[in-house]
Design a protein around this motif. Structure first.
Motif, PDB file in Angstrom:
ATOM      1  N   ARG A 179     -16.913 -13.754  46.318  1.00  0.00           N
ATOM      2  CA  ARG A 179     -16.101 -14.833  46.892  1.00  0.00           C
ATOM      3  C   ARG A 179     -15.845 -14.551  48.366  1.00  0.00           C
ATOM      4  O   ARG A 179     -15.964 -13.420  48.823  1.00  0.00           O
ATOM      5  CB  ARG A 179     -14.740 -14.951  46.182  1.00  0.00           C
ATOM      6  CG  ARG A 179     -14.813 -15.382  44.725  1.00  0.00           C
ATOM      7  CD  ARG A 179     -15.219 -16.838  44.624  1.00  0.00           C
ATOM      8  NE  ARG A 179     -15.238 -17.320  43.270  1.00  0.00           N
ATOM      9  CZ  ARG A 179     -16.273 -17.280  42.445  1.00  0.00           C
ATOM     10  NH1 ARG A 179     -17.388 -16.716  42.826  1.00  0.00           N
ATOM     11  NH2 ARG A 179     -16.205 -17.781  41.234  1.00  0.00           N
ATOM     12  N   ARG A 180     -15.451 -15.587  49.078  1.00  0.00           N
ATOM     13  CA  ARG A 180     -14.982 -15.429  50.453  1.00  0.00           C
ATOM     14  C   ARG A 180     -13.488 -15.114  50.403  1.00  0.00           C
ATOM     15  O   ARG A 180     -12.773 -15.670  49.571  1.00  0.00           O
ATOM     16  CB  ARG A 180     -15.209 -16.699  51.256  1.00  0.00           C
ATOM     17  CG  ARG A 180     -16.677 -16.979  51.484  1.00  0.00           C
ATOM     18  CD  ARG A 180     -16.852 -17.818  52.751  1.00  0.00           C
ATOM     19  NE  ARG A 180     -18.259 -18.031  53.023  1.00  0.00           N
ATOM     20  CZ  ARG A 180     -19.028 -17.205  53.716  1.00  0.00           C
ATOM     21  NH1 ARG A 180     -18.510 -16.115  54.218  1.00  0.00           N
ATOM     22  NH2 ARG A 180     -20.290 -17.466  53.929  1.00  0.00           N
ATOM     23  N   GLU A 202     -16.220  -9.371  48.312  1.00  0.00           N
ATOM     24  CA  GLU A 202     -15.664 -10.364  49.225  1.00  0.00           C
ATOM     25  C   GLU A 202     -16.489 -10.336  50.507  1.00  0.00           C
ATOM     26  O   GLU A 202     -16.618  -9.294  51.144  1.00  0.00           O
ATOM     27  CB  GLU A 202     -14.204 -10.063  49.522  1.00  0.00           C
ATOM     28  CG  GLU A 202     -13.320 -10.252  48.301  1.00  0.00           C
ATOM     29  CD  GLU A 202     -11.880  -9.909  48.573  1.00  0.00           C
ATOM     30  OE1 GLU A 202     -11.067 -10.844  48.613  1.00  0.00           O
ATOM     31  OE2 GLU A 202     -11.591  -8.718  48.755  1.00  0.00           O
ATOM     32  N   ASP A 251     -17.045 -11.789  54.313  1.00  0.00           N
ATOM     33  CA  ASP A 251     -16.351 -12.498  55.390  1.00  0.00           C
ATOM     34  C   ASP A 251     -17.315 -13.384  56.183  1.00  0.00           C
ATOM     35  O   ASP A 251     -18.515 -13.394  55.931  1.00  0.00           O
ATOM     36  CB  ASP A 251     -15.602 -11.509  56.298  1.00  0.00           C
ATOM     37  CG  ASP A 251     -16.504 -10.558  57.067  1.00  0.00           C
ATOM     38  OD1 ASP A 251     -17.669 -10.902  57.345  1.00  0.00           O
ATOM     39  OD2 ASP A 251     -16.037  -9.455  57.401  1.00  0.00           O
ATOM     40  N   ARG A 252     -16.773 -14.122  57.127  1.00  0.00           N
ATOM     41  CA  ARG A 252     -17.569 -15.081  57.902  1.00  0.00           C
ATOM     42  C   ARG A 252     -18.675 -14.425  58.734  1.00  0.00           C
ATOM     43  O   ARG A 252     -19.654 -15.049  59.081  1.00  0.00           O
ATOM     44  CB  ARG A 252     -16.665 -15.901  58.800  1.00  0.00           C
ATOM     45  CG  ARG A 252     -15.860 -16.932  58.054  1.00  0.00           C
ATOM     46  CD  ARG A 252     -14.975 -17.708  59.030  1.00  0.00           C
ATOM     47  NE  ARG A 252     -14.387 -18.907  58.552  1.00  0.00           N
ATOM     48  CZ  ARG A 252     -13.483 -19.033  57.599  1.00  0.00           C
ATOM     49  NH1 ARG A 252     -13.105 -17.970  56.940  1.00  0.00           N
ATOM     50  NH2 ARG A 252     -12.956 -20.186  57.265  1.00  0.00           N
ATOM     51  N   ARG A 253     -18.497 -13.166  59.061  1.00  0.00           N
ATOM     52  CA  ARG A 253     -19.503 -12.449  59.845  1.00  0.00           C
ATOM     53  C   ARG A 253     -20.600 -11.838  58.979  1.00  0.00           C
ATOM     54  O   ARG A 253     -21.521 -11.216  59.490  1.00  0.00           O
ATOM     55  CB  ARG A 253     -18.849 -11.339  60.643  1.00  0.00           C
ATOM     56  CG  ARG A 253     -17.887 -11.801  61.683  1.00  0.00           C
ATOM     57  CD  ARG A 253     -17.417 -10.602  62.434  1.00  0.00           C
ATOM     58  NE  ARG A 253     -16.290 -10.878  63.284  1.00  0.00           N
ATOM     59  CZ  ARG A 253     -15.616  -9.946  63.917  1.00  0.00           C
ATOM     60  NH1 ARG A 253     -15.963  -8.678  63.757  1.00  0.00           N
ATOM     61  NH2 ARG A 253     -14.614 -10.257  64.682  1.00  0.00           N
ATOM     62  N   GLY A 254     -20.457 -11.945  57.688  1.00  0.00           N
ATOM     63  CA  GLY A 254     -21.447 -11.369  56.788  1.00  0.00           C
ATOM     64  C   GLY A 254     -21.088  -9.981  56.310  1.00  0.00           C
ATOM     65  O   GLY A 254     -21.822  -9.386  55.526  1.00  0.00           O
ATOM     66  N   CYS A 277     -18.912  -7.248  54.148  1.00  0.00           N
ATOM     67  CA  CYS A 277     -18.384  -7.388  52.789  1.00  0.00           C
ATOM     68  C   CYS A 277     -17.537  -6.189  52.387  1.00  0.00           C
ATOM     69  O   CYS A 277     -17.677  -5.093  52.916  1.00  0.00           O
ATOM     70  CB  CYS A 277     -19.498  -7.634  51.789  1.00  0.00           C
ATOM     71  SG  CYS A 277     -20.626  -6.274  51.579  1.00  0.00           S
TER      72      CYS A 277
END
Length: 90
Positions: free
Chosen positions: A24-25, A69, A71-74, A76
């Motif tokens: 998930r994000r 998880e 994140d937007r930058r890739g 985890c």
């Protein structure tokens, strides 16, 4: 019965862990919270089928989650949650 799936089956000593991997994000829902009661039931049935096809493979079994998880930058964050749920819902 339909199609049953287990993401990972891992043996450590006499214990077999049936592992669900959830991604998930951050900020939406924790990965481990995304595992529904119905999904847990399917994983339990799949584990039972696996154990019946591999008699003697384990003295004990458990159900783990690997929570990922992204994140937007890739980047985890990965967490292993042993014994995340049990053979029956409480």
């Amino acid at each position: 019965m339909g199609r049953l799936e287990i993401d990972l089956v891992v043996r450590t000593g006499d214990t077999v862990a049936f592992v669900e991997v959830k991604t998930r994000r951050p900020g939406v829902q924790a990965p481990e919270e995304a595992l529904s009661r119905a999904q847990r039931g399917r994983i339990r049935r799949a584990a039972g089928a696996w154990l019946s096809r591999h008699p003697g493979a384990a003295a004990e079994a458990r159900f783990d989650i690997v929570a990922v998880e992204v994140d937007r930058r890739g980047g985890c964050r990965v967490r292993h949650i042993p014994e995340a749920f049990y053979g029956e819902d409480a």
